[in-house]
Scaffold this motif. Structure first.
Motif, mmCIF file in Angstrom:
data_model
loop_
_atom_site.group_PDB
_atom_site.id
_atom_site.type_symbol
_atom_site.label_atom_id
_atom_site.label_comp_id
_atom_site.label_asym_id
_atom_site.label_seq_id
_atom_site.Cartn_x
_atom_site.Cartn_y
_atom_site.Cartn_z
ATOM 1 N N VAL A 21 0.844 -1.200 0.000
ATOM 2 C CA VAL A 21 0.000 0.000 0.000
ATOM 3 C C VAL A 21 0.880 1.252 0.000
ATOM 4 C CG1 VAL A 21 -1.680 1.330 1.348
ATOM 5 C CG2 VAL A 21 -1.998 -1.134 1.032
ATOM 6 N N ALA A 22 1.888 1.268 0.852
ATOM 7 C CA ALA A 22 2.792 2.427 0.932
ATOM 8 C C ALA A 22 3.535 2.629 -0.387
ATOM 9 C CB ALA A 22 3.783 2.242 2.085
ATOM 10 N N LEU A 23 3.983 1.534 -1.000
ATOM 11 C CA LEU A 23 4.687 1.631 -2.279
ATOM 12 C C LEU A 23 3.766 2.185 -3.368
ATOM 13 C CD1 LEU A 23 7.215 1.101 -3.988
ATOM 14 C CD2 LEU A 23 6.384 -1.234 -4.307
ATOM 15 N N GLN A 24 2.538 1.701 -3.406
ATOM 16 C CA GLN A 24 1.587 2.209 -4.401
ATOM 17 C C GLN A 24 1.324 3.694 -4.176
ATOM 18 O OE1 GLN A 24 -1.961 -0.147 -5.078
ATOM 19 N NE2 GLN A 24 -3.158 1.683 -5.482
ATOM 20 N N ARG A 25 1.166 4.080 -2.911
ATOM 21 C CA ARG A 25 0.945 5.497 -2.589
ATOM 22 C C ARG A 25 2.125 6.344 -3.057
ATOM 23 N NH1 ARG A 25 -1.207 4.915 2.851
ATOM 24 N NH2 ARG A 25 0.974 4.687 3.384
ATOM 25 N N ARG A 26 3.342 5.847 -2.830
ATOM 26 C CA ARG A 26 4.542 6.595 -3.241
ATOM 27 C C ARG A 26 4.597 6.733 -4.759
ATOM 28 N NH1 ARG A 26 9.344 8.866 -3.164
ATOM 29 N NH2 ARG A 26 11.278 7.822 -3.704
ATOM 30 N N ILE A 27 4.337 5.656 -5.491
ATOM 31 C CA ILE A 27 4.368 5.715 -6.958
ATOM 32 C C ILE A 27 3.305 6.670 -7.475
ATOM 33 C CG2 ILE A 27 3.966 4.388 -9.078
ATOM 34 C CD1 ILE A 27 5.260 1.977 -7.567
ATOM 35 N N LEU A 28 2.098 6.573 -6.936
ATOM 36 C CA LEU A 28 1.027 7.474 -7.379
ATOM 37 C C LEU A 28 1.355 8.924 -7.047
ATOM 38 C CD1 LEU A 28 -2.148 5.366 -6.513
ATOM 39 C CD2 LEU A 28 -1.251 5.928 -8.800
ATOM 40 N N SER A 29 1.986 9.143 -5.919
ATOM 41 C CA SER A 29 2.396 10.500 -5.550
ATOM 42 C C SER A 29 3.416 11.041 -6.546
ATOM 43 C CB SER A 29 2.983 10.502 -4.135
ATOM 44 O OG SER A 29 3.484 11.766 -3.802
ATOM 45 N N LEU A 30 4.387 10.210 -6.925
ATOM 46 C CA LEU A 30 5.389 10.641 -7.906
ATOM 47 C C LEU A 30 4.757 10.924 -9.265
ATOM 48 C CD1 LEU A 30 8.320 8.228 -7.000
ATOM 49 C CD2 LEU A 30 8.338 10.727 -6.795
ATOM 50 N N LEU A 31 3.720 10.160 -9.621
ATOM 51 C CA LEU A 31 3.059 10.332 -10.917
ATOM 52 C C LEU A 31 2.072 11.494 -10.937
ATOM 53 C CD1 LEU A 31 2.285 6.585 -11.773
ATOM 54 C CD2 LEU A 31 4.047 8.038 -12.809
ATOM 55 N N ASN A 32 1.383 11.711 -9.819
ATOM 56 C CA ASN A 32 0.249 12.643 -9.834
ATOM 57 C C ASN A 32 0.421 13.922 -9.042
ATOM 58 O OD1 ASN A 32 -1.412 10.921 -11.408
ATOM 59 N ND2 ASN A 32 -1.824 9.682 -9.591
ATOM 60 N N SER A 33 1.395 13.980 -8.155
ATOM 61 C CA SER A 33 1.526 15.147 -7.285
ATOM 62 C C SER A 33 2.696 16.010 -7.730
ATOM 63 C CB SER A 33 1.763 14.704 -5.834
ATOM 64 O OG SER A 33 0.702 13.893 -5.391
ATOM 65 N N ASN A 34 2.528 17.299 -7.540
ATOM 66 C CA ASN A 34 3.646 18.190 -7.835
ATOM 67 C C ASN A 34 4.612 18.173 -6.651
ATOM 68 O OD1 ASN A 34 2.855 20.171 -5.862
ATOM 69 N ND2 ASN A 34 1.386 21.022 -7.322
ATOM 70 N N ALA A 35 5.745 18.822 -6.797
ATOM 71 C CA ALA A 35 6.804 18.795 -5.789
ATOM 72 C C ALA A 35 6.302 19.297 -4.435
ATOM 73 C CB ALA A 35 7.993 19.611 -6.264
ATOM 74 N N LYS A 36 5.530 20.370 -4.451
ATOM 75 C CA LYS A 36 5.031 20.926 -3.187
ATOM 76 C C LYS A 36 4.105 19.929 -2.490
ATOM 77 C CE LYS A 36 3.403 25.090 -0.967
ATOM 78 N NZ LYS A 36 4.394 24.982 0.081
ATOM 79 N N GLU A 37 3.229 19.277 -3.237
ATOM 80 C CA GLU A 37 2.323 18.283 -2.649
ATOM 81 C C GLU A 37 3.098 17.093 -2.078
ATOM 82 O OE1 GLU A 37 -1.591 19.045 -5.523
ATOM 83 O OE2 GLU A 37 0.006 17.680 -6.177
ATOM 84 N N ARG A 38 4.125 16.633 -2.801
ATOM 85 C CA ARG A 38 4.944 15.513 -2.309
ATOM 86 C C ARG A 38 5.677 15.898 -1.025
ATOM 87 N NH1 ARG A 38 6.386 15.274 -7.731
ATOM 88 N NH2 ARG A 38 8.588 15.734 -7.322
ATOM 89 N N TYR A 39 6.185 17.118 -0.998
ATOM 90 C CA TYR A 39 6.877 17.635 0.183
ATOM 91 C C TYR A 39 5.923 17.660 1.378
ATOM 92 C CZ TYR A 39 9.020 21.018 3.345
ATOM 93 O OH TYR A 39 9.527 21.638 4.452
ATOM 94 N N GLU A 40 4.736 18.194 1.178
ATOM 95 C CA GLU A 40 3.762 18.306 2.273
ATOM 96 C C GLU A 40 3.286 16.930 2.748
ATOM 97 O OE1 GLU A 40 0.890 21.024 0.599
ATOM 98 O OE2 GLU A 40 2.168 22.762 1.060
ATOM 99 N N GLN A 41 3.127 15.993 1.808
ATOM 100 C CA GLN A 41 2.738 14.621 2.191
ATOM 101 C C GLN A 41 3.817 13.984 3.063
ATOM 102 O OE1 GLN A 41 2.174 12.742 -1.613
ATOM 103 N NE2 GLN A 41 0.142 13.639 -1.936
ATOM 104 N N LEU A 42 5.076 14.138 2.649
ATOM 105 C CA LEU A 42 6.178 13.557 3.412
ATOM 106 C C LEU A 42 6.278 14.203 4.794
ATOM 107 C CD1 LEU A 42 8.552 11.521 3.269
ATOM 108 C CD2 LEU A 42 9.981 13.425 2.494
ATOM 109 N N LEU A 43 6.146 15.507 4.850
ATOM 110 C CA LEU A 43 6.209 16.234 6.119
ATOM 111 C C LEU A 43 5.085 15.791 7.054
ATOM 112 C CD1 LEU A 43 7.623 18.429 7.769
ATOM 113 C CD2 LEU A 43 6.175 20.117 6.640
ATOM 114 N N GLN A 44 3.903 15.596 6.498
ATOM 115 C CA GLN A 44 2.763 15.164 7.310
ATOM 116 C C GLN A 44 2.944 13.730 7.801
ATOM 117 O OE1 GLN A 44 -0.999 15.268 5.256
ATOM 118 N NE2 GLN A 44 -2.151 14.655 7.054
ATOM 119 N N GLN A 45 3.410 12.834 6.928
ATOM 120 C CA GLN A 45 3.566 11.429 7.305
ATOM 121 C C GLN A 45 4.729 11.188 8.260
ATOM 122 O OE1 GLN A 45 3.594 9.670 3.249
ATOM 123 N NE2 GLN A 45 2.159 8.193 4.129
ATOM 124 N N TYR A 46 5.856 11.857 8.021
ATOM 125 C CA TYR A 46 7.079 11.578 8.780
ATOM 126 C C TYR A 46 7.759 12.878 9.229
ATOM 127 C CZ TYR A 46 6.182 7.285 6.255
ATOM 128 O OH TYR A 46 5.567 6.184 5.719
#
Length: 187
Positions: free
Chosen positions: A134-159
């Motif tokens: 599940v985490a791997l799929q979320r990461r791949i989808l994030s790389l495909l669908n999210s811009n850099a700012k969204e990926r940054y905020e997701q990572l900051l929120q999760q970890y």
């Protein structure tokens, strides 16, 4: 030290002291220094590793020499080159320590033995693997669908603690952005 492993297993299934002693007897302990490799590309991968203490990064270096961070692994996480571990082939990933690290190592032979001997541990490993998928799929989808700012905020929120432990250049590499872009995102 081994209590963290027991706690992780018991999030999924309860264990008696005797059961946990039996499980733990299948692991070996390894202590590593900061910047020491746990696994290097082309190594034979003997073990999956449960992080008791410390922080590691798993990464791939492409043919141009560019480093691509696949995963960070901190306390209570598992890390190895899973392709090499399960297929008993050589590593394509490098895994090294960003901090002094302690891991519990589980060979594929001992993993299979534990799973054959104890339904509880097989169930626990299956549930943890499913969470990993599940985490791997979320990461791949994030790389495909999210811009850099969204990926940054997701990572900051999760970890959130990761940002205190990992240099910004490595966070940038994990997110697939330049250090300069990361600086703009974090300001």
């Amino acid at each position: 030290m081994s209590q963290i492993l027991r706690q992780q297993i018991e999030k999924i299934t309860p264990l008696t002291d005797k059961e946990f002693e039996y499980i733990l007897s299948h692991f070996t302990f390894k202590k590593l220094k900061k910047h020491q490799f746990l696994i290097q590309e082309n190594d034979t991968v003997q073990n999956d590793h449960f992080v008791v203490k410390g922080l590691l990064k798993a990464y791939y270096v492409n043919h141009e020499g560019k480093e691509h961070i696949m995963q960070f692994a901190m306390e209570d996480w598992w890390v190895t080159d899973y392709q090499a571990y399960f297929n008993q082939t050589v590593a394509t990933l490098n895994i090294d320590c960003l901090e002094p690290t302690e891991v519990l190592c589980l060979s594929i032979h001992n993993r299979e033995k534990l799973c054959a001997d104890m339904h509880k541990i097989e169930h626990s490993f299956r549930k943890k693997s499913n969470l990993g998928y599940v985490a791997l799929q979320r990461r791949i989808l994030s790389l495909l669908n999210s811009n850099a700012k969204e990926r940054y905020e997701q990572l900051l929120q999760q970890y959130p603690t990761l940002f205190q432990r990992v240099p910004k250049t490595l966070i940038a590499s994990y997110l697939g952005v330049s250090r300069e872009t990361l600086s703009r995102l974090s300001s």
